[in-house]
Design a protein around this motif. Structure first.
Motif, PDB file in Angstrom:
ATOM      1  N   LEU A 107      -4.492   6.520  -3.062  1.00  0.00           N
ATOM      2  CA  LEU A 107      -5.062   5.211  -2.716  1.00  0.00           C
ATOM      3  C   LEU A 107      -3.992   4.158  -2.989  1.00  0.00           C
ATOM      4  O   LEU A 107      -3.438   4.110  -4.097  1.00  0.00           O
ATOM      5  CB  LEU A 107      -6.322   4.935  -3.536  1.00  0.00           C
ATOM      6  N   TYR A 130      -6.174   6.158   1.375  1.00  0.00           N
ATOM      7  CA  TYR A 130      -6.963   4.927   1.302  1.00  0.00           C
ATOM      8  C   TYR A 130      -6.022   3.735   1.178  1.00  0.00           C
ATOM      9  O   TYR A 130      -5.002   3.817   0.492  1.00  0.00           O
ATOM     10  CB  TYR A 130      -7.848   4.885   0.047  1.00  0.00           C
ATOM     11  N   CYS A 132      -6.539  -0.209  -0.153  1.00  0.00           N
ATOM     12  CA  CYS A 132      -7.573  -0.945  -0.891  1.00  0.00           C
ATOM     13  C   CYS A 132      -7.161  -2.396  -1.128  1.00  0.00           C
ATOM     14  O   CYS A 132      -6.110  -2.650  -1.732  1.00  0.00           O
ATOM     15  CB  CYS A 132      -7.780  -0.259  -2.249  1.00  0.00           C
ATOM     16  N   LYS A 161      -8.445   5.435   5.177  1.00  0.00           N
ATOM     17  CA  LYS A 161      -9.746   4.840   4.898  1.00  0.00           C
ATOM     18  C   LYS A 161      -9.510   3.474   4.241  1.00  0.00           C
ATOM     19  O   LYS A 161      -8.457   3.250   3.629  1.00  0.00           O
ATOM     20  CB  LYS A 161     -10.542   5.744   3.953  1.00  0.00           C
ATOM     21  N   ALA A 163     -10.773   0.397   1.493  1.00  0.00           N
ATOM     22  CA  ALA A 163     -11.506   0.236   0.234  1.00  0.00           C
ATOM     23  C   ALA A 163     -11.374  -1.198  -0.257  1.00  0.00           C
ATOM     24  O   ALA A 163     -10.465  -1.929   0.153  1.00  0.00           O
ATOM     25  CB  ALA A 163     -10.948   1.208  -0.804  1.00  0.00           C
TER      26      ALA A 163
END
Ligand SMILES: O=C(CO)[C@H](O)[C@H](O)COP(=O)(O)O
Length: 217
Positions: A107, A130, A132, A161, A163
């Motif tokens: 992340l 991720y 973020c 993704k 976040a």
């Protein structure tokens, strides 16, 4: 959409007690940076051993020596490890390479990144899992949040993704989840409540409802 509980102000026994209260309502437990500073990677190991069915994120906020630090966190049982978006490309690529070898995820924390859209686009090509957006405690203290930043990364990130972290509470969760991040990270919004289980349950319910509404279930 998943819910991550961030633990920042606890020792190992307190972390385990807290997770016991809310475990059925969360997907990921974060061992926060202050906990890693105080307790080391033992905290990651202890929580993973106590809750093998939960994913554990080690919030190392890596800046350098990324491959080595990802390896050590992986050995301790972390499923996801954080690196800073401000780190060198070579460090981020090194983290990804080691994580893939270990079967773990990376992340990227975009805290303090100035050109958010530009850097998110670059980082998104590096194989990270991720990206973020994050308003840290020091900027939360002067009233900042990352809600607009979430929209920014949602519009440019194509592979990873998305976040969001930083000061999210029950009252502000609707504003966050309507943008459909893949992961919502909440610390004080749960740990600061008298009834932590109820807070986590309510957040989980709101996230599930939004996931169904958006047809993402
Ligand atoms: O990484 C962190 C601080 O650097 C925190 O874990 C993150 O901001 C979530 O905690 P909170 O919801 O209390 O802000």
């Amino acid at each position: 959409m998943e819910l991550q509980l961030a633990l920042d102000l606890v020792n190992i026994p307190e972390a385990i007690e807290l997770v016991k209260e809310v475990e059925e309502h969360i997907d990921i437990v974060e061992i926060g940076t202050p906990v890693v500073i105080n307790e080391g990677l033992h905290a990651v190991k202890a929580v993973k051993e106590a809750f093998p069915n939960l994913k554990v994120l080690a919030d190392l906020k890596i800046m350098d020596a990324a491959g080595y630090e990802v390896m050590k966190a992986s050995e301790a049982g972390a499923d996801i490890i954080t690196i800073l978006g401000t780190a060198e490309d070579m460090s981020i690529k090194g983290a990804v390479e080691e994580a893939k070898k270990q079967g773990k995820k990376i992340l990227v924390d975009m805290i303090a990144v100035k050109d958010l859209a530009g850097r998110a686009k670059e980082v998104d090509t590096m194989g990270v899992d991720y990206i973020c957006v994050h308003t840290g405690y020091d900027l939360q203290a002067v009233g900042k949040n990352s809600f607009e930043d979430l929209q920014t990364i949602k519009s440019v990130v194509k592979n990873a993704k998305t976040a969001i972290a930083g000061g999210i509470k029950l009252e502000t969760l609707p504003e966050v989840i309507k943008v459909n991040p893949d992961l919502v990270i909440v610390g004080g919004g749960i740990t600061g409540q008298a009834d932590k289980k109820a807070a986590a349950a309510k957040m989980q319910q709101m996230i599930k409802e939004q996931t169904v509404t958006a047809g993402l279930s």
